[in-house]
Design a protein around this motif. Structure first.
Motif, mmCIF file in Angstrom:
data_model
loop_
_atom_site.group_PDB
_atom_site.id
_atom_site.type_symbol
_atom_site.label_atom_id
_atom_site.label_comp_id
_atom_site.label_asym_id
_atom_site.label_seq_id
_atom_site.Cartn_x
_atom_site.Cartn_y
_atom_site.Cartn_z
ATOM 1 N N ASP A 35 0.554 -1.060 0.082
ATOM 2 C CA ASP A 35 0.041 -0.102 0.248
ATOM 3 C C ASP A 35 1.028 1.355 0.004
ATOM 4 O O ASP A 35 2.017 1.390 0.246
ATOM 5 N N ALA A 36 0.159 2.037 -0.259
ATOM 6 C CA ALA A 36 0.863 3.263 -0.069
ATOM 7 C C ALA A 36 0.519 4.363 0.429
ATOM 8 O O ALA A 36 -1.058 3.731 0.764
ATOM 9 N N ALA A 53 -3.826 3.982 0.450
ATOM 10 C CA ALA A 53 -4.593 3.828 -1.201
ATOM 11 C C ALA A 53 -3.726 2.451 -1.352
ATOM 12 O O ALA A 53 -2.672 1.992 -1.641
ATOM 13 N N VAL A 54 -4.092 1.349 -2.594
ATOM 14 C CA VAL A 54 -3.901 0.742 -2.970
ATOM 15 C C VAL A 54 -3.154 0.698 -4.125
ATOM 16 O O VAL A 54 -4.253 1.786 -5.042
ATOM 17 N N PHE A 55 -2.819 -0.459 -4.721
ATOM 18 C CA PHE A 55 -2.423 0.183 -6.238
ATOM 19 C C PHE A 55 -3.834 -0.080 -7.301
ATOM 20 O O PHE A 55 -4.584 -0.589 -7.307
ATOM 21 N N TYR A 100 -2.850 12.195 -5.588
ATOM 22 C CA TYR A 100 -2.987 10.527 -6.002
ATOM 23 C C TYR A 100 -1.175 10.855 -6.132
ATOM 24 O O TYR A 100 -0.516 11.505 -5.962
ATOM 25 N N ARG A 108 -0.586 3.801 -9.730
ATOM 26 C CA ARG A 108 -0.955 5.331 -9.345
ATOM 27 C C ARG A 108 -1.787 4.678 -7.991
ATOM 28 O O ARG A 108 -3.128 4.343 -8.523
ATOM 29 N N TYR A 109 -1.414 5.436 -7.315
ATOM 30 C CA TYR A 109 -1.525 5.443 -5.744
ATOM 31 C C TYR A 109 -3.098 6.686 -6.064
ATOM 32 O O TYR A 109 -2.582 7.718 -5.487
ATOM 33 N N CYS A 125 5.250 5.856 -1.571
ATOM 34 C CA CYS A 125 5.188 4.724 -2.530
ATOM 35 C C CYS A 125 5.156 3.219 -1.039
ATOM 36 O O CYS A 125 6.098 3.576 0.043
#
Length: 138
Positions: A35-36, A53-55, A100, A108-109, A125
């Motif tokens: 995850d980011a 956020a996930v990929f 993002y 893109r997260y 990242c």
């Protein structure tokens, strides 16, 4: 013996309490290595927000705008964009924008928090990747 039993009981209660409340941490703290994560601070009132956020593969139809290293207008005005290893830093000001992060794994997260006002963002990242750039999106 009574003292020893009392200390054991106090220790057990303490561990249970820490375990219960320790799980109530921020979403960023619970994020996995894939995850980011984000940490954002409001310039207006000092509030902070964290998220994960996930990929997601980048899409050309997502209304994303890259942050500028100086100043840029669009969904939000974002400036001071810079990278440092896994981190991307920027400041954005707008009404109802999201942020993002693009990473070297081609992902893109997108973070779901909607920001109002001026915020300093630190987007990170996942482990094993580096930050490419970031910006805002609707």
């Amino acid at each position: 013996m009574k003292i020893r039993n009392s200390l054991t009981a106090i220790g057990a209660v303490t561990l249970l309490t820490l375990g219960t409340f320790g799980g109530l941490g921020s979403p960023a703290a619970a994020a996995g290595p894939d995850d980011a994560v984000s940490q954002s601070t409001s310039v207006d009132d000092g509030r902070t927000d964290t998220g994960a956020a996930v990929f997601a593969p980048p899409s050309s139809t997502d209304n994303a705008e890259r942050a500028s290293s100086s100043s840029e207008h669009g969904l939000a005005r974002c400036w001071n964009g810079r990278t440092s290893g896994r981190d991307f830093f920027m400041t954005c000001s707008g009404t109802g924008n999201k942020v993002y992060l693009d990473c070297t794994n081609g992902g893109r997260y997108k973070f779901g928090t909607v920001f109002y006002g001026t915020w300093n963002h630190r987007l990170t990242c996942p482990v094993g990747t580096s930050a490419v750039w970031g910006g805002s999106w609707e």
